[in-house]
Design a protein around this motif. Structure first.
Motif, PDB file in Angstrom:
ATOM      1  N   ILE A 198       0.826  -1.024  -0.085  1.00 48.66           N
ATOM      2  CA  ILE A 198       0.080  -0.007   0.013  1.00 48.66           C
ATOM      3  C   ILE A 198       0.945   1.358  -0.014  1.00 48.66           C
ATOM      4  O   ILE A 198       1.634   1.244   1.151  1.00 48.66           O
ATOM      5  CB  ILE A 198      -1.016  -0.089   0.998  1.00 48.66           C
ATOM      6  CG1 ILE A 198      -1.675  -1.113   1.220  1.00 48.66           C
ATOM      7  CG2 ILE A 198      -1.855   1.066   1.119  1.00 48.66           C
ATOM      8  CD1 ILE A 198      -2.703  -1.399   2.324  1.00 48.66           C
ATOM      9  N   ALA A 199       0.661   2.060  -0.971  1.00 45.63           N
ATOM     10  CA  ALA A 199       1.477   3.198  -1.134  1.00 45.63           C
ATOM     11  C   ALA A 199       0.738   4.463  -0.413  1.00 45.63           C
ATOM     12  O   ALA A 199      -0.506   4.230  -0.558  1.00 45.63           O
ATOM     13  CB  ALA A 199       2.023   3.577  -2.527  1.00 45.63           C
ATOM     14  N   THR A 200       1.092   5.691  -0.584  1.00 40.71           N
ATOM     15  CA  THR A 200       0.513   6.817  -0.332  1.00 40.71           C
ATOM     16  C   THR A 200       1.170   7.779  -0.977  1.00 40.71           C
ATOM     17  O   THR A 200       2.242   8.074  -1.414  1.00 40.71           O
ATOM     18  CB  THR A 200       0.831   7.226   1.321  1.00 40.71           C
ATOM     19  OG1 THR A 200      -0.105   8.435   1.638  1.00 40.71           O
ATOM     20  CG2 THR A 200       1.985   7.551   1.803  1.00 40.71           C
ATOM     21  N   ILE A 201       0.066   8.758  -1.143  1.00 37.60           N
ATOM     22  CA  ILE A 201       0.322  10.121  -1.882  1.00 37.60           C
ATOM     23  C   ILE A 201      -0.004  11.173  -0.777  1.00 37.60           C
ATOM     24  O   ILE A 201      -1.088  11.359  -0.542  1.00 37.60           O
ATOM     25  CB  ILE A 201      -0.360  10.472  -3.040  1.00 37.60           C
ATOM     26  CG1 ILE A 201      -0.087   9.358  -4.277  1.00 37.60           C
ATOM     27  CG2 ILE A 201       0.208  11.806  -3.839  1.00 37.60           C
ATOM     28  CD1 ILE A 201      -0.840   9.546  -5.557  1.00 37.60           C
ATOM     29  N   THR A 202       1.098  11.788  -0.229  1.00 36.77           N
ATOM     30  CA  THR A 202       0.863  12.772   0.866  1.00 36.77           C
ATOM     31  C   THR A 202       0.761  13.938   0.496  1.00 36.77           C
ATOM     32  O   THR A 202       0.804  14.498  -0.546  1.00 36.77           O
ATOM     33  CB  THR A 202       2.058  12.730   2.029  1.00 36.77           C
ATOM     34  OG1 THR A 202       2.800  13.666   1.182  1.00 36.77           O
ATOM     35  CG2 THR A 202       2.586  11.379   2.180  1.00 36.77           C
ATOM     36  N   GLY A 203      -0.154  14.893   1.434  1.00 38.51           N
ATOM     37  CA  GLY A 203      -0.143  16.354   1.215  1.00 38.51           C
ATOM     38  C   GLY A 203       1.120  16.798   1.653  1.00 38.51           C
ATOM     39  O   GLY A 203       2.003  16.131   2.174  1.00 38.51           O
ATOM     40  N   PRO A 204       1.382  18.155   1.631  1.00 38.53           N
ATOM     41  CA  PRO A 204       2.648  18.857   2.105  1.00 38.53           C
ATOM     42  C   PRO A 204       2.845  18.407   3.558  1.00 38.53           C
ATOM     43  O   PRO A 204       1.863  18.520   4.595  1.00 38.53           O
ATOM     44  CB  PRO A 204       2.432  20.330   1.967  1.00 38.53           C
ATOM     45  CG  PRO A 204       1.533  20.287   0.863  1.00 38.53           C
ATOM     46  CD  PRO A 204       0.479  19.303   1.053  1.00 38.53           C
ATOM     47  N   LEU A 205       3.869  18.044   4.035  1.00 35.08           N
ATOM     48  CA  LEU A 205       4.165  17.590   5.482  1.00 35.08           C
ATOM     49  C   LEU A 205       4.394  18.711   6.472  1.00 35.08           C
ATOM     50  O   LEU A 205       4.581  18.405   7.618  1.00 35.08           O
ATOM     51  CB  LEU A 205       5.226  16.582   5.390  1.00 35.08           C
ATOM     52  CG  LEU A 205       4.983  15.162   4.722  1.00 35.08           C
ATOM     53  CD1 LEU A 205       6.065  14.203   4.724  1.00 35.08           C
ATOM     54  CD2 LEU A 205       3.548  14.641   5.021  1.00 35.08           C
ATOM     55  N   ASN A 206       4.624  19.680   5.988  1.00 36.45           N
ATOM     56  CA  ASN A 206       5.029  21.001   6.708  1.00 36.45           C
ATOM     57  C   ASN A 206       3.512  21.778   7.220  1.00 36.45           C
ATOM     58  O   ASN A 206       3.592  22.712   7.960  1.00 36.45           O
ATOM     59  CB  ASN A 206       5.975  21.850   6.120  1.00 36.45           C
ATOM     60  CG  ASN A 206       5.330  22.576   4.699  1.00 36.45           C
ATOM     61  OD1 ASN A 206       4.735  21.850   4.274  1.00 36.45           O
ATOM     62  ND2 ASN A 206       5.733  23.732   4.501  1.00 36.45           N
ATOM     63  N   HIS A 207       2.477  21.111   6.817  1.00 35.82           N
ATOM     64  CA  HIS A 207       1.141  21.844   7.120  1.00 35.82           C
ATOM     65  C   HIS A 207       0.227  20.701   7.455  1.00 35.82           C
ATOM     66  O   HIS A 207       0.401  19.620   7.183  1.00 35.82           O
ATOM     67  CB  HIS A 207       0.525  22.569   5.672  1.00 35.82           C
ATOM     68  CG  HIS A 207       1.471  23.867   5.566  1.00 35.82           C
ATOM     69  ND1 HIS A 207       1.691  24.766   6.148  1.00 35.82           N
ATOM     70  CD2 HIS A 207       2.160  24.016   4.238  1.00 35.82           C
ATOM     71  CE1 HIS A 207       2.243  25.810   5.701  1.00 35.82           C
ATOM     72  NE2 HIS A 207       2.941  25.381   4.427  1.00 35.82           N
ATOM     73  N   THR A 208      -0.824  21.146   8.291  1.00 37.44           N
ATOM     74  CA  THR A 208      -1.752  20.121   8.620  1.00 37.44           C
ATOM     75  C   THR A 208      -2.795  20.416   7.413  1.00 37.44           C
ATOM     76  O   THR A 208      -3.067  21.580   6.851  1.00 37.44           O
ATOM     77  CB  THR A 208      -2.690  20.538   9.727  1.00 37.44           C
ATOM     78  OG1 THR A 208      -3.011  21.856   9.777  1.00 37.44           O
ATOM     79  CG2 THR A 208      -1.696  20.100  10.956  1.00 37.44           C
ATOM     80  N   PRO A 209      -3.536  19.405   6.956  1.00 35.34           N
ATOM     81  CA  PRO A 209      -3.727  18.004   7.516  1.00 35.34           C
ATOM     82  C   PRO A 209      -2.532  16.983   6.948  1.00 35.34           C
ATOM     83  O   PRO A 209      -2.584  15.942   7.220  1.00 35.34           O
ATOM     84  CB  PRO A 209      -5.026  17.605   7.195  1.00 35.34           C
ATOM     85  CG  PRO A 209      -5.335  18.098   6.108  1.00 35.34           C
ATOM     86  CD  PRO A 209      -4.715  19.508   6.083  1.00 35.34           C
ATOM     87  N   GLY A 210      -1.423  17.409   6.121  1.00 38.10           N
ATOM     88  CA  GLY A 210      -0.701  16.728   5.195  1.00 38.10           C
ATOM     89  C   GLY A 210       0.101  15.835   6.467  1.00 38.10           C
ATOM     90  O   GLY A 210       0.215  14.561   6.107  1.00 38.10           O
ATOM     91  N   LYS A 211       0.617  16.223   7.692  1.00 42.02           N
ATOM     92  CA  LYS A 211       1.409  15.582   8.487  1.00 42.02           C
ATOM     93  C   LYS A 211       0.623  14.527   9.192  1.00 42.02           C
ATOM     94  O   LYS A 211       1.202  13.287   9.346  1.00 42.02           O
ATOM     95  CB  LYS A 211       2.103  16.285   9.407  1.00 42.02           C
ATOM     96  CG  LYS A 211       3.175  15.863  10.275  1.00 42.02           C
ATOM     97  CD  LYS A 211       3.919  16.690  10.975  1.00 42.02           C
ATOM     98  CE  LYS A 211       4.992  15.936  12.116  1.00 42.02           C
ATOM     99  NZ  LYS A 211       5.680  16.913  12.759  1.00 42.02           N
TER     100      LYS A 211
END
Length: 349
Positions: A198-211
């Motif tokens: 299972i892979a993931t495509i994250t949002g920006p990790l320096n902002h919520t809700p990405g992290k």
């Protein structure tokens, strides 16, 4: 064409626009003082019903429009609430704005929507300064990592409600969904379907809700004893284009994943486009799941499986909290509202 409609006098020459009707003119026509007219406008002092009717009729007859900003200064109220959103091209935020407006409109409040863009801190600073200058009655902040701006609003005596997990470390009211749990539930759904890569495509990790959504993915993978491989983690920017690019990279791998958790629906729809462009069938070759349940999620084909976060409900809850804060002042206990999410199983997984 008549001279009146074209703004020309009888000789065909341009004539100046009519000057705005003043309080002095209303007072003279109604036979009352300027102070009485001001009291009719503000409602801060008693005026007899007969006098009020006479003044209001003169206002209507003369086409008087009160100076909005002058009234705001006099009353220290503007009947305006500012919503500063992260990126209004994301359908989540217009839905949030609808809920906010629905909550505050019966209190004669209007909502000003400011688009902070994709993490543009300078824009947020400018919007906060504008809200203070306009004497906004309250502000809903749907942008992360802006504690300095929230502090400025509080110092100006303007109530604030934050939207989003971890949106602020300050003691303020906030409304959020459980972003870590959302991601973990999405991964669990894919695992129950038999997926292990299972892979993931994250949002920006320096902002919520990405992290928090990234941390929820990691937590679920570890709890399920599934391998967390760096090459199975792609980073996006909440946009359809970034989801497309990230999925294209995953699809090109010889050991591509059998399922992908996308941290929002816009990226998931982009991933769906890229999977099909790469010749992969969804969900037979790769399963997809997103977050938000924007309107487009049920309209794309195959329809997108997603975790629904009720954006309008969040906006409505933020509006209700803000109205309470405006009425109660800044000193009462702060309230936190956690909205529930729901898995919307459709065709992509």
């Amino acid at each position: 064409m008549s001279a009146r409609k074209t703004g020309l006098d009888a000789t065909g020459d341009a004539r100046p626009a009519a000057a705005p009707v003043t309080i002095q003119a209303v007072a003279a026509a109604a036979g009352v003082s300027k102070t009485t007219v001001s009291h009719v406008l503000s409602g801060n002092r008693p005026v007899s019903a007969e006098t009020r009717r006479r003044v209001e009729k003169v206002m209507d007859d003369l086409g008087f429009s009160p100076n909005f900003f002058a009234q705001a200064l006099n009353r220290n109220r503007s009947n305006t609430i500012a919503l500063i959103a992260q990126d209004i091209t994301n359908p989540f935020y217009p839905a949030l704005a609808r809920g906010l407006q629905a909550a505050v409109s019966n209190q004669d409040q209007v909502v000003m929507l400011f688009d902070a863009g994709a993490g543009e801190g300078a824009l947020t600073h400018a919007f906060v300064a504008d809200a203070i200058q306009r004497r906004a009655d309250g502000v809903v902040i749907a942008v992360s990592d802006v504690d300095d701006d929230i502090a400025r609003l509080r110092e100006a005596g303007i109530p604030v409600v934050a939207v989003g997990s971890g949106a602020s470390k300050l003691p303020i009211d906030w409304v959020t969904a459980d972003d870590e749990r959302i991601a973990a539930d999405a991964v669990m759904h894919l695992h129950l379907l038999g997926h292990r890569r299972i892979a993931t495509i994250t949002g920006p990790l320096n902002h919520t809700p990405g992290k928090p959504r990234y941390l929820g993915y990691l937590r679920a993978m570890q709890d399920l004893d599934l391998p967390v491989e760096p090459e199975m983690i792609e980073h996006g920017e909440w946009t359809r284009e970034s989801g497309f690019d990230a999925m294209a990279r995953l699809a090109a791998r010889h050991d591509r994943p059998s399922a992908v958790f996308c941290a929002n629906d816009m990226m998931a729809i982009g991933a769906l486009d890229a999977a099909r462009r790469s010749g992969l069938a969804v969900p037979e070759d790769v399963a997809l799941i997103g977050v938000d349940d924007i309107d487009a999620a049920s309209l794309v084909r195959p329809a997108l499986t997603t975790v629904r976060i009720p954006a309008e409900e969040i906006g409505r809850a933020a509006g209700e909290l803000l109205l309470h804060r405006i009425a109660e002042g800044m000193t009462t206990t702060h309230r936190h509202v956690l909205v529930q999410h729901v898995l919307m199983t459709r065709e992509t997984s």
